[in-house]
Scaffold this motif. Structure first.
Motif, short mmCIF file in Angstrom:
data_model
loop_
_atom_site.label_atom_id
_atom_site.label_comp_id
_atom_site.label_asym_id
_atom_site.label_seq_id
_atom_site.Cartn_x
_atom_site.Cartn_y
_atom_site.Cartn_z
N ARG A 131 4.04 6.27 3.57
CA ARG A 131 3.65 7.50 4.26
C ARG A 131 4.84 8.34 4.68
O ARG A 131 4.72 9.54 4.87
CB ARG A 131 2.83 7.16 5.51
CG ARG A 131 1.58 6.37 5.26
CD ARG A 131 0.47 7.20 4.77
NE ARG A 131 0.19 8.23 5.78
CZ ARG A 131 -0.60 9.25 5.58
NH1 ARG A 131 -1.17 9.41 4.43
NH2 ARG A 131 -0.80 10.14 6.52
N LYS A 167 0.86 -1.19 0.00
CA LYS A 167 0.00 0.00 0.00
C LYS A 167 0.90 1.24 0.00
O LYS A 167 2.11 1.13 -0.08
CB LYS A 167 -0.93 -0.02 1.21
CG LYS A 167 -1.94 -1.16 1.17
CD LYS A 167 -2.92 -1.06 2.31
CE LYS A 167 -3.95 -2.17 2.24
NZ LYS A 167 -4.92 -2.05 3.35
N ASN A 168 0.28 2.41 0.14
CA ASN A 168 1.00 3.68 0.06
C ASN A 168 2.08 3.83 1.12
O ASN A 168 1.87 3.48 2.28
CB ASN A 168 0.04 4.86 0.21
CG ASN A 168 -0.95 4.94 -0.91
OD1 ASN A 168 -0.72 4.43 -1.99
ND2 ASN A 168 -2.07 5.59 -0.67
N SER A 219 4.60 2.49 5.85
CA SER A 219 3.48 2.36 4.91
C SER A 219 2.15 2.09 5.61
O SER A 219 2.10 1.63 6.76
CB SER A 219 3.79 1.21 3.95
OG SER A 219 2.68 0.87 3.15
N THR A 220 1.09 2.33 4.85
CA THR A 220 -0.25 1.98 5.31
C THR A 220 -0.48 0.47 5.29
O THR A 220 -1.51 0.00 5.74
CB THR A 220 -1.33 2.68 4.46
OG1 THR A 220 -1.16 2.34 3.10
CG2 THR A 220 -1.27 4.19 4.62
N ASP A 224 -1.49 1.51 10.39
CA ASP A 224 -0.54 2.18 9.50
C ASP A 224 0.71 2.68 10.22
O ASP A 224 0.63 3.20 11.33
CB ASP A 224 -1.19 3.42 8.85
CG ASP A 224 -2.45 3.11 8.07
OD1 ASP A 224 -2.79 1.92 7.93
OD2 ASP A 224 -3.09 4.06 7.61
#
Length: 90
Positions: free
Chosen positions: A20, A17-18, A35-36, A63
């Protein structure tokens, strides 16, 4: 990807996932990302600019919002929305 204008300097693929937060260690030899996907990862960057994952750190239940390296050694701090802070001997 880390971008400067229209140029990609380094690319590290591996989070599901993204990302951060990212941070270089004090010697500039390793990059950490949070990351998330609830993990933090540690990378080396090869001369080609491609990132190579050397460690995946799991343990947060939500997250990972922030990653920061200690300025004097290779201790990585991660902060999560699960309201915990973890220190890793990275």
């Amino acid at each position: 990807k880390m971008r400067l204008g229209d140029f990609t300097l380094h690319e590290c693929n591996g989070h599901r996932k993204n990302a951060r937060s990212v941070a270089w260690n004090s010697s500039g030899t390793r990059l950490a990302s949070g990351s998330t996907d609830r993990t933090a990862k540690i990378w080396t960057v090869e001369s080609s600019g491609k990132g190579r994952e050397i460690s995946s750190l799991s343990g947060h239940s939500l997250d990972v919002q922030r990653v920061r390296w200690s300025p004097i050694d290779d201790i990585l701090c991660t902060a999560s929305t699960d309201r915990t802070v973890r220190l890793w001997d990275a």
